[in-house]
Structure formats: structure tokens, C-alpha cells
Write a protein that holds these residues in place. Sequence first.
Motif, PDB file in Angstrom:
ATOM      1  N   SER A  49      82.585  23.799  81.665  1.00 57.72           N
ATOM      2  CA  SER A  49      82.953  25.082  81.073  1.00 57.72           C
ATOM      3  C   SER A  49      84.415  25.086  80.640  1.00 57.72           C
ATOM      4  O   SER A  49      84.747  25.523  79.537  1.00 57.72           O
ATOM      5  CB  SER A  49      82.708  26.214  82.079  1.00 57.72           C
ATOM      6  OG  SER A  49      83.202  27.437  81.587  1.00 57.72           O
ATOM      7  N   ALA A  61      80.948  27.422  76.790  1.00 59.04           N
ATOM      8  CA  ALA A  61      81.818  27.575  77.961  1.00 59.04           C
ATOM      9  C   ALA A  61      81.336  28.739  78.810  1.00 59.04           C
ATOM     10  O   ALA A  61      81.267  28.643  80.036  1.00 59.04           O
ATOM     11  CB  ALA A  61      83.264  27.796  77.522  1.00 59.04           C
ATOM     12  N   ASP A  64      78.037  27.827  80.654  1.00 59.09           N
ATOM     13  CA  ASP A  64      78.273  26.973  81.818  1.00 59.09           C
ATOM     14  C   ASP A  64      78.981  27.728  82.942  1.00 59.09           C
ATOM     15  O   ASP A  64      78.680  27.525  84.119  1.00 59.09           O
ATOM     16  CB  ASP A  64      79.096  25.743  81.428  1.00 59.09           C
ATOM     17  CG  ASP A  64      78.245  24.587  80.938  1.00 59.09           C
ATOM     18  OD1 ASP A  64      77.004  24.744  80.833  1.00 59.09           O
ATOM     19  OD2 ASP A  64      78.809  23.515  80.658  1.00 59.09           O
TER      20      ASP A  64
END
Length: 96
Positions: A49, A61, A64
Amino acid sequence: MASSAQMVLDFKKSGNEAFQTGRYQEAIAMYSMAIELDPTNEVLFSNRSAAFCKGGIHDQAMDDADTARTQSRAMKGKTCRATQNFECLQRRRVTV
């Protein structure tokens, strides 16, 4: 042949080294390979991320960060760095 656990550690280490030197795409690739071997490791999702975020890939990002945050709470009953990433990305998305 290295064990799966050792391979995860090796990919994570390579990802960390790439991240620290600004090679974010390489870091993403290394963390992704580690995640394929250990898809329940929230640290890998958190690290990826951060690499996605630094690389300007904010939607991935955020995905995650959310995965890491969810796994961390489910597995350990606590939050992790991914929560900060997730909240930061949410604020960025609102202001953009």
C-alpha cells in the motif's frame, strides 16, 4: 530449495530495499510475489500500500490499506500502519 516462508521473507526484504531507494514499481512487484505466497500477511499488504501510494497509484494503495487493516483487526484485534495509510488516502480522495 527455500521454504515458502523463507521466500516470503526474501521477497519482503527485496521490496523493502527497493522502496527505500525509491524504486516503487519494483517494490510493488516484490511485495506482490510475497503476497501470492502468504495472502494473509497484513504487513505485506501494508507495505505494498505504501509503495502504491508513493508511486501515485492511490486506488490500489487504498485497497491494500483496507485489506491490511481488515486482516490486522481480524487476526490480532488491533490496528496497524495500514489504518493510517487508509485514512490518509480517504482524506486525499475527498479533497481531490
